[in-house]
Design a protein around this motif. Sequence first.
Motif, PDB file in Angstrom:
ATOM      1  N   ILE A  57      41.483  63.146  28.856  1.00 31.93           N
ATOM      2  CA  ILE A  57      41.027  61.793  28.532  1.00 31.93           C
ATOM      3  C   ILE A  57      41.340  60.875  29.703  1.00 31.93           C
ATOM      4  O   ILE A  57      42.487  60.798  30.156  1.00 31.93           O
ATOM      5  CB  ILE A  57      41.733  61.282  27.248  1.00 31.93           C
ATOM      6  CG1 ILE A  57      41.386  62.190  26.062  1.00 31.93           C
ATOM      7  CG2 ILE A  57      41.311  59.846  26.961  1.00 31.93           C
ATOM      8  CD1 ILE A  57      42.100  61.851  24.792  1.00 31.93           C
ATOM      9  N   LEU A  58      40.251  60.237  30.212  1.00 33.73           N
ATOM     10  CA  LEU A  58      40.414  59.308  31.321  1.00 33.73           C
ATOM     11  C   LEU A  58      40.586  57.909  30.766  1.00 33.73           C
ATOM     12  O   LEU A  58      39.713  57.366  30.094  1.00 33.73           O
ATOM     13  CB  LEU A  58      39.194  59.361  32.251  1.00 33.73           C
ATOM     14  CG  LEU A  58      38.927  60.731  32.895  1.00 33.73           C
ATOM     15  CD1 LEU A  58      37.664  60.684  33.742  1.00 33.73           C
ATOM     16  CD2 LEU A  58      40.111  61.167  33.749  1.00 33.73           C
ATOM     17  N   LEU A  59      41.700  57.306  31.053  1.00 35.45           N
ATOM     18  CA  LEU A  59      42.004  55.990  30.513  1.00 35.45           C
ATOM     19  C   LEU A  59      41.415  54.858  31.350  1.00 35.45           C
ATOM     20  O   LEU A  59      41.199  53.763  30.873  1.00 35.45           O
ATOM     21  CB  LEU A  59      43.522  55.814  30.402  1.00 35.45           C
ATOM     22  CG  LEU A  59      44.226  56.794  29.465  1.00 35.45           C
ATOM     23  CD1 LEU A  59      45.716  56.551  29.487  1.00 35.45           C
ATOM     24  CD2 LEU A  59      43.683  56.700  28.062  1.00 35.45           C
ATOM     25  N   GLU A  60      41.094  55.106  32.629  1.00 34.98           N
ATOM     26  CA  GLU A  60      40.639  54.043  33.509  1.00 34.98           C
ATOM     27  C   GLU A  60      39.126  53.812  33.442  1.00 34.98           C
ATOM     28  O   GLU A  60      38.637  52.767  33.793  1.00 34.98           O
ATOM     29  CB  GLU A  60      41.045  54.345  34.952  1.00 34.98           C
ATOM     30  CG  GLU A  60      42.549  54.350  35.167  1.00 34.98           C
ATOM     31  CD  GLU A  60      42.886  54.587  36.619  1.00 34.98           C
ATOM     32  OE1 GLU A  60      41.932  54.794  37.389  1.00 34.98           O
ATOM     33  OE2 GLU A  60      44.072  54.527  36.973  1.00 34.98           O
ATOM     34  N   GLU A  61      38.363  54.860  33.017  1.00 35.84           N
ATOM     35  CA  GLU A  61      36.903  54.730  33.024  1.00 35.84           C
ATOM     36  C   GLU A  61      36.398  53.606  32.115  1.00 35.84           C
ATOM     37  O   GLU A  61      35.551  52.817  32.520  1.00 35.84           O
ATOM     38  CB  GLU A  61      36.273  56.054  32.625  1.00 35.84           C
ATOM     39  CG  GLU A  61      34.725  56.013  32.679  1.00 35.84           C
ATOM     40  CD  GLU A  61      34.116  57.366  32.352  1.00 35.84           C
ATOM     41  OE1 GLU A  61      32.879  57.443  32.331  1.00 35.84           O
ATOM     42  OE2 GLU A  61      34.872  58.325  32.131  1.00 35.84           O
ATOM     43  N   PRO A  62      36.847  53.474  30.864  1.00 32.66           N
ATOM     44  CA  PRO A  62      36.374  52.350  30.041  1.00 32.66           C
ATOM     45  C   PRO A  62      36.664  51.007  30.673  1.00 32.66           C
ATOM     46  O   PRO A  62      35.876  50.071  30.554  1.00 32.66           O
ATOM     47  CB  PRO A  62      37.142  52.541  28.736  1.00 32.66           C
ATOM     48  CG  PRO A  62      37.460  53.988  28.684  1.00 32.66           C
ATOM     49  CD  PRO A  62      37.711  54.398  30.106  1.00 32.66           C
ATOM     50  N   VAL A  63      37.779  50.914  31.347  1.00 35.20           N
ATOM     51  CA  VAL A  63      38.098  49.654  32.008  1.00 35.20           C
ATOM     52  C   VAL A  63      37.068  49.329  33.068  1.00 35.20           C
ATOM     53  O   VAL A  63      36.583  48.218  33.207  1.00 35.20           O
ATOM     54  CB  VAL A  63      39.521  49.717  32.602  1.00 35.20           C
ATOM     55  CG1 VAL A  63      39.823  48.423  33.354  1.00 35.20           C
ATOM     56  CG2 VAL A  63      40.544  49.952  31.508  1.00 35.20           C
ATOM     57  N   ILE A  64      36.720  50.384  33.844  1.00 35.79           N
ATOM     58  CA  ILE A  64      35.708  50.178  34.904  1.00 35.79           C
ATOM     59  C   ILE A  64      34.374  49.785  34.298  1.00 35.79           C
ATOM     60  O   ILE A  64      33.690  48.890  34.777  1.00 35.79           O
ATOM     61  CB  ILE A  64      35.595  51.445  35.766  1.00 35.79           C
ATOM     62  CG1 ILE A  64      36.906  51.715  36.483  1.00 35.79           C
ATOM     63  CG2 ILE A  64      34.455  51.309  36.766  1.00 35.79           C
ATOM     64  CD1 ILE A  64      36.930  53.031  37.249  1.00 35.79           C
ATOM     65  N   ASN A  65      33.957  50.492  33.204  1.00 32.81           N
ATOM     66  CA  ASN A  65      32.674  50.180  32.562  1.00 32.81           C
ATOM     67  C   ASN A  65      32.652  48.753  32.032  1.00 32.81           C
ATOM     68  O   ASN A  65      31.651  48.047  32.122  1.00 32.81           O
ATOM     69  CB  ASN A  65      32.403  51.161  31.427  1.00 32.81           C
ATOM     70  CG  ASN A  65      32.097  52.561  31.960  1.00 32.81           C
ATOM     71  OD1 ASN A  65      31.705  52.714  33.115  1.00 32.81           O
ATOM     72  ND2 ASN A  65      32.295  53.580  31.140  1.00 32.81           N
ATOM     73  N   LEU A  66      33.717  48.302  31.439  1.00 29.61           N
ATOM     74  CA  LEU A  66      33.783  46.948  30.917  1.00 29.61           C
ATOM     75  C   LEU A  66      33.692  45.917  32.026  1.00 29.61           C
ATOM     76  O   LEU A  66      33.039  44.872  31.891  1.00 29.61           O
ATOM     77  CB  LEU A  66      35.072  46.754  30.123  1.00 29.61           C
ATOM     78  CG  LEU A  66      35.139  47.491  28.781  1.00 29.61           C
ATOM     79  CD1 LEU A  66      36.504  47.293  28.143  1.00 29.61           C
ATOM     80  CD2 LEU A  66      34.042  47.013  27.847  1.00 29.61           C
ATOM     81  N   THR A 126      30.418  41.833  34.821  1.00 31.61           N
ATOM     82  CA  THR A 126      29.734  41.381  36.045  1.00 31.61           C
ATOM     83  C   THR A 126      28.235  41.175  35.798  1.00 31.61           C
ATOM     84  O   THR A 126      27.627  40.195  36.237  1.00 31.61           O
ATOM     85  CB  THR A 126      29.941  42.392  37.168  1.00 31.61           C
ATOM     86  OG1 THR A 126      31.346  42.553  37.400  1.00 31.61           O
ATOM     87  CG2 THR A 126      29.276  41.913  38.457  1.00 31.61           C
ATOM     88  N   GLN A 127      27.624  42.133  35.072  1.00 32.80           N
ATOM     89  CA  GLN A 127      26.194  42.036  34.757  1.00 32.80           C
ATOM     90  C   GLN A 127      25.887  40.803  33.924  1.00 32.80           C
ATOM     91  O   GLN A 127      24.924  40.071  34.176  1.00 32.80           O
ATOM     92  CB  GLN A 127      25.754  43.304  34.026  1.00 32.80           C
ATOM     93  CG  GLN A 127      24.256  43.323  33.705  1.00 32.80           C
ATOM     94  CD  GLN A 127      23.859  44.582  32.959  1.00 32.80           C
ATOM     95  OE1 GLN A 127      24.688  45.444  32.692  1.00 32.80           O
ATOM     96  NE2 GLN A 127      22.588  44.682  32.632  1.00 32.80           N
ATOM     97  N   LYS A 128      26.708  40.562  32.899  1.00 30.63           N
ATOM     98  CA  LYS A 128      26.500  39.389  32.049  1.00 30.63           C
ATOM     99  C   LYS A 128      26.686  38.097  32.842  1.00 30.63           C
ATOM    100  O   LYS A 128      25.953  37.111  32.644  1.00 30.63           O
ATOM    101  CB  LYS A 128      27.474  39.424  30.866  1.00 30.63           C
ATOM    102  CG  LYS A 128      27.272  40.601  29.917  1.00 30.63           C
ATOM    103  CD  LYS A 128      25.901  40.548  29.282  1.00 30.63           C
ATOM    104  CE  LYS A 128      25.751  41.684  28.272  1.00 30.63           C
ATOM    105  NZ  LYS A 128      24.399  41.703  27.660  1.00 30.63           N
ATOM    106  N   ARG A 129      27.654  38.095  33.753  1.00 29.72           N
ATOM    107  CA  ARG A 129      27.888  36.902  34.551  1.00 29.72           C
ATOM    108  C   ARG A 129      26.678  36.607  35.454  1.00 29.72           C
ATOM    109  O   ARG A 129      26.255  35.466  35.615  1.00 29.72           O
ATOM    110  CB  ARG A 129      29.152  37.069  35.387  1.00 29.72           C
ATOM    111  CG  ARG A 129      29.532  35.798  36.170  1.00 29.72           C
ATOM    112  CD  ARG A 129      30.757  36.014  37.041  1.00 29.72           C
ATOM    113  NE  ARG A 129      31.939  36.298  36.232  1.00 29.72           N
ATOM    114  CZ  ARG A 129      32.571  37.481  36.202  1.00 29.72           C
ATOM    115  NH1 ARG A 129      32.127  38.476  36.957  1.00 29.72           N
ATOM    116  NH2 ARG A 129      33.626  37.670  35.435  1.00 29.72           N
ATOM    117  N   ASP A 130      26.100  37.696  36.046  1.00 26.83           N
ATOM    118  CA  ASP A 130      24.916  37.512  36.888  1.00 26.83           C
ATOM    119  C   ASP A 130      23.739  36.971  36.070  1.00 26.83           C
ATOM    120  O   ASP A 130      22.994  36.095  36.529  1.00 26.83           O
ATOM    121  CB  ASP A 130      24.540  38.842  37.547  1.00 26.83           C
ATOM    122  CG  ASP A 130      25.603  39.311  38.546  1.00 26.83           C
ATOM    123  OD1 ASP A 130      26.403  38.469  38.991  1.00 26.83           O
ATOM    124  OD2 ASP A 130      25.623  40.516  38.857  1.00 26.83           O
TER     125      ASP A 130
END
Length: 326
Positions: A38-47, A52-56
Amino acid sequence: MIPRRGLEEIGLSFLDVICCGFGAIILLLMIVKTVEPILLEEPVINLEGLVTQKRDSLNEIVGRTRILTRQLSDEERQLARDLAELARLERDLNDILARYHATAEEAERQSTERLRLVRAKQSLTEEMERLLGLDFVRSTNTIGGITVDSEYIIFVIDTSGSMRQWAWPIVQRKIQETLQIYPRVKGIQVMNDMGDYMFPQYAGRWMQDSESRRRDIVQLLGSWSAQSNSSPVEGIRAAITTFYSADRKISIYVFGDDFSGRSIEDVVDTVDQLNRIAEDGTRRVRIHAVGFPVVVGSASGNRFAALMRELTYRNNGTFVALPRLE
């Protein structure tokens, strides 16, 4: 010799422990192999990417909103300028209309006065003939701007509902005034804008002028309600076609308020062909017109005025536009 001590047998409990240990290790290996880490950092990166997308997207919407706001402000300023210009044009139009009515009233007053004076000059009494001589000739053949040198006159009257409802009393008065400026003519005729005769028994031929005939015309006009299409073209065409003669001077008086036809140019060209130019360069038939302000400002009313101005100009006549109905 010391006898050797026999080896002690390994106890079963120890072997059990060893076996259980190996079994546990094998079980752990199997568990670790089948379950993905289980990768714990990937969801953080996706979020973070979604944020960033929503801000743009938000920045883009804000930018478009600002552009639309500026455009709306520009349109509002332009609308304010247009409204101000429209108000100015309305004021100018009101000033022009006021000057026009004042000028028209003065012109009508002067025309009435000239008409009154010329009528007095036109009917010479025996005493005037004695003083002036039998060879006395008027210096001009115009009355109120209308040439009255014709020996035959034809009235073409619009009998539409608008004329009968709003203008009929003044039509009757103008007919009387027109007859008065011709003390005597050789022939007279009355038809409506469709070419229908007021006196069907005299269709296609001249009526003899007389005081009783003139009274009959004015009296019958009060109840005359012939069918009409609000276009004087048919009546003018019928009058010229029927009564044109190279050796006669004829005047047609058109009384109307609107023109329902489509082409002014076609009417003018047709009349030019019918009312041919004589050898002296003039036309045998004069066309005069009186416009009644029943449908002022409408398309048909404007077309009538344009048509009558052109017809009277080309056919040596005069167009009189009445300023009001009274």
